[in-house]
Design an enzyme around this catalytic site. Structure first.
Site, mmCIF file in Angstrom:
data_model
loop_
_atom_site.group_PDB
_atom_site.id
_atom_site.type_symbol
_atom_site.label_atom_id
_atom_site.label_comp_id
_atom_site.label_asym_id
_atom_site.label_seq_id
_atom_site.Cartn_x
_atom_site.Cartn_y
_atom_site.Cartn_z
ATOM 1 N N GLU A 83 0.852 -1.188 0.000
ATOM 2 C CA GLU A 83 0.000 0.000 0.000
ATOM 3 C C GLU A 83 0.892 1.245 0.000
ATOM 4 O OE1 GLU A 83 -3.529 1.748 2.937
ATOM 5 O OE2 GLU A 83 -1.842 0.629 3.769
ATOM 6 N N LYS A 88 -9.835 0.618 -1.893
ATOM 7 C CA LYS A 88 -9.958 0.207 -0.494
ATOM 8 C C LYS A 88 -11.344 0.555 0.031
ATOM 9 C CE LYS A 88 -7.480 0.787 3.920
ATOM 10 N NZ LYS A 88 -6.366 1.521 4.565
ATOM 11 N N CYS A 108 -4.384 -3.431 3.841
ATOM 12 C CA CYS A 108 -3.960 -3.047 5.188
ATOM 13 C C CYS A 108 -4.954 -3.529 6.249
ATOM 14 C CB CYS A 108 -3.729 -1.541 5.254
ATOM 15 S SG CYS A 108 -2.673 -1.025 6.639
#
Length: 332
Positions: free
Chosen positions: A68, A128, A179
């Protein structure tokens, strides 16, 4: 790599995967101002991997995953960033997942993972879905402003995506959970449900320094590997990066704040576990059972209080006392 699949035999073949950890120039929040250096680090580490492959020191990867924010510069809108990434991906000669951000001059910002093919550029993307409060968005801005006016320096917030995505990377279907999405059951379950044979968890832990946060994320990734019976690729900008087998074993991991590439043969899986199929149903069932039990205890308590015997002072007078009372009334 003999014996790598002991207790976790591949069901749909294997692929050789590479995890890139480029590292950041300096630890801490100020790394954001050095976006170009972070991108250069990951591109350079990928080129070094390509040199190792050409020299026969490392197996040719079927797919490569970057962390990321490996490129905080939007390569779709910045020609320099595009060329840097394209040169690195073409050098290694494999489909590459590139963590970046979608940053148009107007409109929404998105934390994005791009599927980058050699010679073709970005061909697919994942936005995301679970946006981090106080990191990517600012909740309760009016309240935070009471403590610091710096909150208003953040004018544009990241917006969540709305779709689980699995990328076709060579022979593998790679699902993306960016994440801290690895901590959310529904995000991981829906990603596996989108067709993922492997899970990729591109992460950026640089601002957490040498704290336990990165080890916590590694532990959560190991749980997800077992829960969904999938190998997990965990690339982090500054570590800990890791390759995890479906039985939860960490077969490779990096040191923190180093530049490295992890290369490993991992199994592909298409079957679904009971945990994947049921999703959050067991959790809600346990919650409902607990609430029902608490309710039943409350009902029993009310019933017990409602049938208490009357106090002795309110009991009917004895026959002897009644007789004495009657006698006294006759004498009077």
């Amino acid at each position: 790599m003999a014996g790598a699949f002991a207790g976790a035999a591949p069901a749909d073949g294997t692929v050789t995967a590479a995890v890139i950890q480029g590292n950041v120039p300096r630890m801490g929040l100020d790394f954001v101002s050095q976006r170009r250096a972070v991108l250069d680090n990951h591109a350079e580490r990928t080129r070094l991997l390509a040199e190792d492959v050409a020299a026969g020191r490392t197996a040719q990867p079927d797919l490569v995953v970057w962390p990321e924010n490996a490129s905080d510069i939007d390569p779709v809108r910045n020609a320099d960033a595009y060329q840097i990434i394209e040169a690195a991906v073409s050098a290694v000669g494999a489909p590459t997942l590139v963590g970046t951000q979608e940053a148009p001059s107007v409109g929404d910002l998105h934390n994005t993972a791009l599927l980058w093919l050699p010679g073709q550029g970005p061909v697919d993307s994942y936005r995301k879905r679970e946006i981090q409060p106080f990191g990517e968005r600012m909740p309760m801005r009016w309240f935070v402003r009471l403590f610091s006016e710096d909150v208003d320096r953040v004018q544009r917030e990241f917006q969540p995506g709305d779709e689980a995505v699995s990328f076709a990377m060579g022979p593998a279907s790679v699902g993306v959970a960016t994440c801290w999405e690895i901590a959310f059951d529904d995000r991981v379950t829906s990603t596996v449900g989108s067709g993922a044979q492997i899970l990729a968890v591109p992460s950026n832990n640089a601002t957490f320094g040498f704290t336990e946060m990165t080890d916590q994320q590694l532990a959560m990734s190991r749980v997800r590997a077992v829960e969904h019976d999938r190998a997990v690729l965990l690339p982090a900008t500054s570590g800990v990066s890791a390759i995890i087998m479906p039985d939860g074993r960490v077969v490779q991991r990096s040191e923190m704040f180093t530049s490295t590439a992890l290369v490993e043969e991992v199994p592909l899986r298409s079957t679904t576990t009971l945990a994947t199929r049921l999703g959050a149903i067991p959790e809600w069932a346990l919650v409902a059972t607990a609430l029902a039990a608490l309710g039943w205890v409350a009902v029993l308590g009310r019933r017990a209080r409602g049938v208490r015997p009357a106090p002795e002072s309110a009991a009917a007078p004895s026959s002897a006392a009644t007789a004495r009372s009657d006698a006294g009334q006759s004498d009077g």
